[in-house]
Design an enzyme around this catalytic site. Sequence first.
Site, PDB file in Angstrom:
ATOM      1  N   ASP A  27       0.821  -1.211   0.000  1.00 25.21           N
ATOM      2  CA  ASP A  27       0.000   0.000   0.000  1.00 25.21           C
ATOM      3  C   ASP A  27       0.861   1.269   0.000  1.00 25.21           C
ATOM      4  O   ASP A  27       1.973   1.271   0.522  1.00 25.21           O
ATOM      5  CB  ASP A  27      -0.882  -0.025   1.264  1.00 25.21           C
ATOM      6  CG  ASP A  27      -1.974   1.025   1.220  1.00 25.21           C
ATOM      7  OD1 ASP A  27      -2.287   1.526   0.124  1.00 25.21           O
ATOM      8  OD2 ASP A  27      -2.516   1.360   2.294  1.00 25.21           O
ATOM      9  N   ARG A  31       0.095   7.630  -2.805  1.00 28.70           N
ATOM     10  CA  ARG A  31       0.640   8.727  -1.989  1.00 28.70           C
ATOM     11  C   ARG A  31       2.090   9.019  -2.349  1.00 28.70           C
ATOM     12  O   ARG A  31       2.527  10.161  -2.383  1.00 28.70           O
ATOM     13  CB  ARG A  31       0.516   8.385  -0.496  1.00 28.70           C
ATOM     14  CG  ARG A  31      -0.831   8.747   0.090  1.00 28.70           C
ATOM     15  CD  ARG A  31      -1.076   8.046   1.386  1.00 28.70           C
ATOM     16  NE  ARG A  31      -1.428   6.641   1.169  1.00 28.70           N
ATOM     17  CZ  ARG A  31      -1.517   5.742   2.133  1.00 28.70           C
ATOM     18  NH1 ARG A  31      -1.269   6.097   3.382  1.00 28.70           N
ATOM     19  NH2 ARG A  31      -1.859   4.512   1.860  1.00 28.70           N
ATOM     20  N   ASN A  75     -10.786  -2.894  -6.138  1.00 25.14           N
ATOM     21  CA  ASN A  75      -9.956  -1.940  -6.888  1.00 25.14           C
ATOM     22  C   ASN A  75     -10.519  -1.591  -8.271  1.00 25.14           C
ATOM     23  O   ASN A  75     -10.089  -0.621  -8.895  1.00 25.14           O
ATOM     24  CB  ASN A  75      -8.515  -2.465  -7.041  1.00 25.14           C
ATOM     25  CG  ASN A  75      -7.689  -2.356  -5.773  1.00 25.14           C
ATOM     26  OD1 ASN A  75      -6.749  -3.119  -5.557  1.00 25.14           O
ATOM     27  ND2 ASN A  75      -8.026  -1.403  -4.903  1.00 25.14           N
ATOM     28  N   ARG A 195       1.770  -4.345   6.754  1.00 22.64           N
ATOM     29  CA  ARG A 195       1.084  -3.314   5.973  1.00 22.64           C
ATOM     30  C   ARG A 195       1.920  -2.046   6.013  1.00 22.64           C
ATOM     31  O   ARG A 195       1.987  -1.372   7.050  1.00 22.64           O
ATOM     32  CB  ARG A 195      -0.324  -3.047   6.503  1.00 22.64           C
ATOM     33  CG  ARG A 195      -1.022  -1.988   5.645  1.00 22.64           C
ATOM     34  CD  ARG A 195      -2.514  -2.029   5.687  1.00 22.64           C
ATOM     35  NE  ARG A 195      -3.030  -1.221   4.596  1.00 22.64           N
ATOM     36  CZ  ARG A 195      -4.253  -1.286   4.110  1.00 22.64           C
ATOM     37  NH1 ARG A 195      -5.110  -2.137   4.620  1.00 22.64           N
ATOM     38  NH2 ARG A 195      -4.643  -0.518   3.119  1.00 22.64           N
ATOM     39  N   ARG A 201      -5.642  -1.293   8.725  1.00 26.35           N
ATOM     40  CA  ARG A 201      -6.821  -1.974   8.159  1.00 26.35           C
ATOM     41  C   ARG A 201      -6.384  -3.282   7.539  1.00 26.35           C
ATOM     42  O   ARG A 201      -5.264  -3.393   7.044  1.00 26.35           O
ATOM     43  CB  ARG A 201      -7.417  -1.139   7.012  1.00 26.35           C
ATOM     44  CG  ARG A 201      -8.376  -0.086   7.406  1.00 26.35           C
ATOM     45  CD  ARG A 201      -9.153   0.390   6.167  1.00 26.35           C
ATOM     46  NE  ARG A 201      -8.276   1.013   5.174  1.00 26.35           N
ATOM     47  CZ  ARG A 201      -7.846   2.272   5.220  1.00 26.35           C
ATOM     48  NH1 ARG A 201      -8.207   3.063   6.212  1.00 26.35           N
ATOM     49  NH2 ARG A 201      -7.058   2.749   4.280  1.00 26.35           N
ATOM     50  N   ILE A 202      -7.304  -4.246   7.461  1.00 19.01           N
ATOM     51  CA  ILE A 202      -6.979  -5.533   6.824  1.00 19.01           C
ATOM     52  C   ILE A 202      -7.474  -5.556   5.367  1.00 19.01           C
ATOM     53  O   ILE A 202      -7.002  -6.350   4.552  1.00 19.01           O
ATOM     54  CB  ILE A 202      -7.506  -6.724   7.677  1.00 19.01           C
ATOM     55  CG1 ILE A 202      -7.012  -8.080   7.183  1.00 19.01           C
ATOM     56  CG2 ILE A 202      -9.011  -6.721   7.808  1.00 19.01           C
ATOM     57  CD1 ILE A 202      -5.563  -8.328   7.352  1.00 19.01           C
ATOM     58  N   GLU A 214       0.463 -12.330  13.156  1.00 15.97           N
ATOM     59  CA  GLU A 214       0.971 -11.131  13.825  1.00 15.97           C
ATOM     60  C   GLU A 214       0.957  -9.991  12.802  1.00 15.97           C
ATOM     61  O   GLU A 214       1.421 -10.175  11.665  1.00 15.97           O
ATOM     62  CB  GLU A 214       2.414 -11.359  14.311  1.00 15.97           C
ATOM     63  CG  GLU A 214       2.528 -12.380  15.408  1.00 15.97           C
ATOM     64  CD  GLU A 214       1.810 -11.977  16.692  1.00 15.97           C
ATOM     65  OE1 GLU A 214       1.774 -10.771  17.005  1.00 15.97           O
ATOM     66  OE2 GLU A 214       1.284 -12.879  17.370  1.00 15.97           O
TER      67      GLU A 214
HETATM   68  C1  FPP Z   1      -2.189   0.026  -3.317  1.00 17.15           C
HETATM   69  O1  FPP Z   1      -1.661   1.350  -3.204  1.00 17.15           O
HETATM   70  C2  FPP Z   1      -1.543  -0.656  -4.436  1.00 17.15           C
HETATM   71  C3  FPP Z   1      -2.196  -1.240  -5.488  1.00 17.15           C
HETATM   72  C4  FPP Z   1      -3.660  -1.236  -5.628  1.00 17.15           C
HETATM   73  C5  FPP Z   1      -1.427  -1.888  -6.588  1.00 17.15           C
HETATM   74  C6  FPP Z   1      -0.293  -2.773  -6.134  1.00 17.15           C
HETATM   75  C7  FPP Z   1       0.460  -3.239  -7.316  1.00 17.15           C
HETATM   76  C8  FPP Z   1       1.805  -3.265  -7.405  1.00 17.15           C
HETATM   77  C9  FPP Z   1       2.704  -2.900  -6.301  1.00 17.15           C
HETATM   78  C10 FPP Z   1       2.424  -3.765  -8.656  1.00 17.15           C
HETATM   79  C11 FPP Z   1       2.870  -5.187  -8.423  1.00 17.15           C
HETATM   80  C12 FPP Z   1       2.963  -5.955  -9.642  1.00 17.15           C
HETATM   81  C13 FPP Z   1       2.686  -7.305  -9.710  1.00 17.15           C
HETATM   82  C14 FPP Z   1       2.831  -8.028 -10.980  1.00 17.15           C
HETATM   83  C15 FPP Z   1       2.227  -8.078  -8.539  1.00 17.15           C
HETATM   84  P1  FPP Z   1      -2.651   2.582  -3.414  1.00 17.15           P
HETATM   85  O2  FPP Z   1      -2.728   2.868  -4.870  1.00 17.15           O
HETATM   86  O3  FPP Z   1      -3.963   2.277  -2.760  1.00 17.15           O
HETATM   87  O4  FPP Z   1      -1.892   3.708  -2.653  1.00 17.15           O
HETATM   88  P2  FPP Z   1      -2.549   4.923  -1.855  1.00 17.15           P
HETATM   89  O5  FPP Z   1      -3.273   4.319  -0.677  1.00 17.15           O
HETATM   90  O6  FPP Z   1      -1.362   5.735  -1.431  1.00 17.15           O
HETATM   91  O7  FPP Z   1      -3.456   5.667  -2.796  1.00 17.15           O
END
Ligand code: FPP
Length: 247
Positions: A27, A31, A75, A195, A201-202, A214
């Site tokens: 996550d 940001r 998402n 996280r 949050r989960i 944990e």
């Molecule tokens: C959450 O951060 C992240 C995602 C929804 C996408 C995660 C994907 C990757 C890290 C790419 C990995 C690639 C593979 C092939 C597994 P957010 O966008 O919710 O961040 P925010 O809370 O800061 O807005």
Amino acid sequence: MALLKRKKSKTDISELNIPKHIGIIMDGNGRWAKKRHMPRSAGHNQGGKVFRKIARYCSDIGVKYLTVYAFSTENWKRPQEEIDALMKLFKEYLDEALRDFKDDSIVVRFIGDKSPFDKELQELMIENEEGSKDRDGMVLNIAMNYGSRDEIVRAVKGISENVKNGIIDIDSIDETMVSEYLYTANQPDPDLIIRPSGEYRISNFLLWQCAYSEFVIMNTLWPDFSTDDLDEAIRIFNNRNRRFGGV
Ligand code: FPP
């Protein structure tokens, strides 16, 4: 002569108990990008690079199962532009992943419902699973279009169907059986869930499986997450007293 104060060194990772199964909610990509006045997709790109580095590092230090949350059932609510960028990124990574993870003998699995993804992405996912299934290294579960409530509903339907068909007796339904109907069947529950980005949050991740996990919440945003952060999470895990409901 003044006594030199010796800096207390951190415990070496090799001296620690390495969790068998780690789950990570990747996550903070958005940001990270916002702080740099960049589009959210730039955060996902950087997050993808970090994902590869951390997956290989987990394999190197002896983690047996790593589950990463890449895309949730929720998402899809994001702007189409961001979804398109994420799908492009998944395709690029999955195209290279087989070669990339081969040296580490990593077994790649996808947990979640593949059906809403386009044909090309679905094929890449299947190709990765088929091409890596005979390896003997760490199992990497990539959660894509994954939601734990959806996973539990599917398990309930699967069990009900088999009760209806007389394949299983209703009295034989127990916790072990429910676990066997989840995407993570035959895998141990996560010992540690990390996280990044400071959210407590989960978010619909491994709800059944995390009963005794944990949790370690870290402030680092995922695109800045380093192997030192992972070591730190493992150190924190080592200081926890896991009682599994006992004393
Ligand atoms: C959450 O951060 C992240 C995602 C929804 C996408 C995660 C994907 C990757 C890290 C790419 C990995 C690639 C593979 C092939 C597994 P957010 O966008 O919710 O961040 P925010 O809370 O800061 O807005």
